[in-house]
Design a protein around this motif. Structure first.
Motif, short mmCIF file in Angstrom:
data_model
loop_
_atom_site.label_atom_id
_atom_site.label_comp_id
_atom_site.label_asym_id
_atom_site.label_seq_id
_atom_site.Cartn_x
_atom_site.Cartn_y
_atom_site.Cartn_z
N ARG A 1 -1.78 4.55 12.35
CA ARG A 1 -2.69 4.35 12.09
C ARG A 1 -4.09 3.85 13.42
O ARG A 1 -4.94 3.96 12.32
CB ARG A 1 -2.41 2.26 11.94
N GLY B 1 -0.15 10.17 2.43
CA GLY B 1 0.23 11.34 3.66
C GLY B 1 2.14 11.51 3.81
O GLY B 1 2.34 12.55 3.51
N HIS B 2 3.07 10.48 3.20
CA HIS B 2 4.32 10.35 3.12
C HIS B 2 4.32 11.74 1.65
O HIS B 2 5.29 12.73 2.08
CB HIS B 2 4.71 9.07 3.12
N VAL C 1 4.01 6.66 10.83
CA VAL C 1 2.02 6.36 10.19
C VAL C 1 1.07 6.36 12.15
O VAL C 1 2.28 4.98 12.91
CB VAL C 1 2.05 4.88 9.69
N ARG D 1 0.58 -1.49 -0.39
CA ARG D 1 -0.25 -0.13 0.18
C ARG D 1 1.12 1.11 0.23
O ARG D 1 1.98 1.15 1.03
CB ARG D 1 -0.72 0.20 1.21
N GLN D 2 0.41 2.36 -0.95
CA GLN D 2 1.07 3.56 -0.69
C GLN D 2 0.86 4.59 0.04
O GLN D 2 -0.37 4.49 0.12
CB GLN D 2 1.32 4.42 -2.05
N LEU D 3 1.19 5.12 1.53
CA LEU D 3 1.20 5.98 2.12
C LEU D 3 0.94 7.51 1.00
O LEU D 3 2.15 7.63 1.35
CB LEU D 3 2.39 5.77 2.81
N ASN E 1 -3.86 10.05 5.60
CA ASN E 1 -3.01 9.07 4.71
C ASN E 1 -4.41 8.41 3.24
O ASN E 1 -3.55 7.62 2.98
CB ASN E 1 -2.68 7.49 5.22
N SER F 1 1.13 16.86 10.29
CA SER F 1 0.47 15.54 9.60
C SER F 1 -0.72 15.60 8.83
O SER F 1 -0.65 16.52 8.08
CB SER F 1 -0.74 15.48 10.66
N GLY G 1 -4.93 6.98 11.04
CA GLY G 1 -5.36 6.98 9.59
C GLY G 1 -4.55 8.49 9.07
O GLY G 1 -4.82 9.10 8.14
N ARG G 2 -3.31 9.14 10.15
CA ARG G 2 -2.58 9.77 9.56
C ARG G 2 -1.31 9.78 9.40
O ARG G 2 -0.04 8.88 10.15
CB ARG G 2 -2.56 10.38 10.51
N VAL G 3 -0.43 10.07 8.62
CA VAL G 3 1.19 10.26 8.63
C VAL G 3 1.50 11.62 9.34
O VAL G 3 1.06 12.58 9.31
CB VAL G 3 1.77 10.46 6.99
#
Length: 112
Positions: free
Chosen positions: A30, A11-12, A28, A7-9, A49, A46, A33-35
């Protein structure tokens, strides 16, 4: 068709676009649901994601096992039970037969 991809993040990418080389670390979160990015000046930022909450992400091996573990457990139990029943039937047939050759035939594995 099921394709297993990492899975591609998102947020990054968002944080890299905002801050570039000023990011010292990322993690991350989880649960939310944020980076989260830790910046060089000591502050944090932040980003979500996911692009959209309804967006279906590609399946990973972990997500498939998490979603289908009950199915795999039932299939494993059924396969194990069937193999045990077949083994018991072969042993029972070998025991019921009075002929030693038949018992050897039912219980021995031929490698040829």
């Amino acid at each position: 068709m099921l394709t297993l991809q990492r899975r591609q993040l998102v947020g990054h990418d968002i944080l890299l676009a905002r801050h570039g080389n000023h990011i010292s670390a990322m993690r991350v979160d989880r649960q939310s649901g944020r980076v989260v990015a830790y910046l060089d000046d000591g502050s944090t930022d932040s980003a979500p994601n996911m692009i959209s909450p309804g967006l279906r992400m590609p399946d990973t091996m972990r997500s498939v096992l998490r979603d289908d573990w009950k199915f795999f457990a039932v299939m494993t139990a059924c396969t194990t039970g069937f193999a045990g029943a077949m083994t018991a039937a072969a042993v029972a047939l070998a025991g019921m037969s009075g002929d030693p050759g038949m018992a050897e035939l039912l219980t021995a594995y031929s490698g040829t």
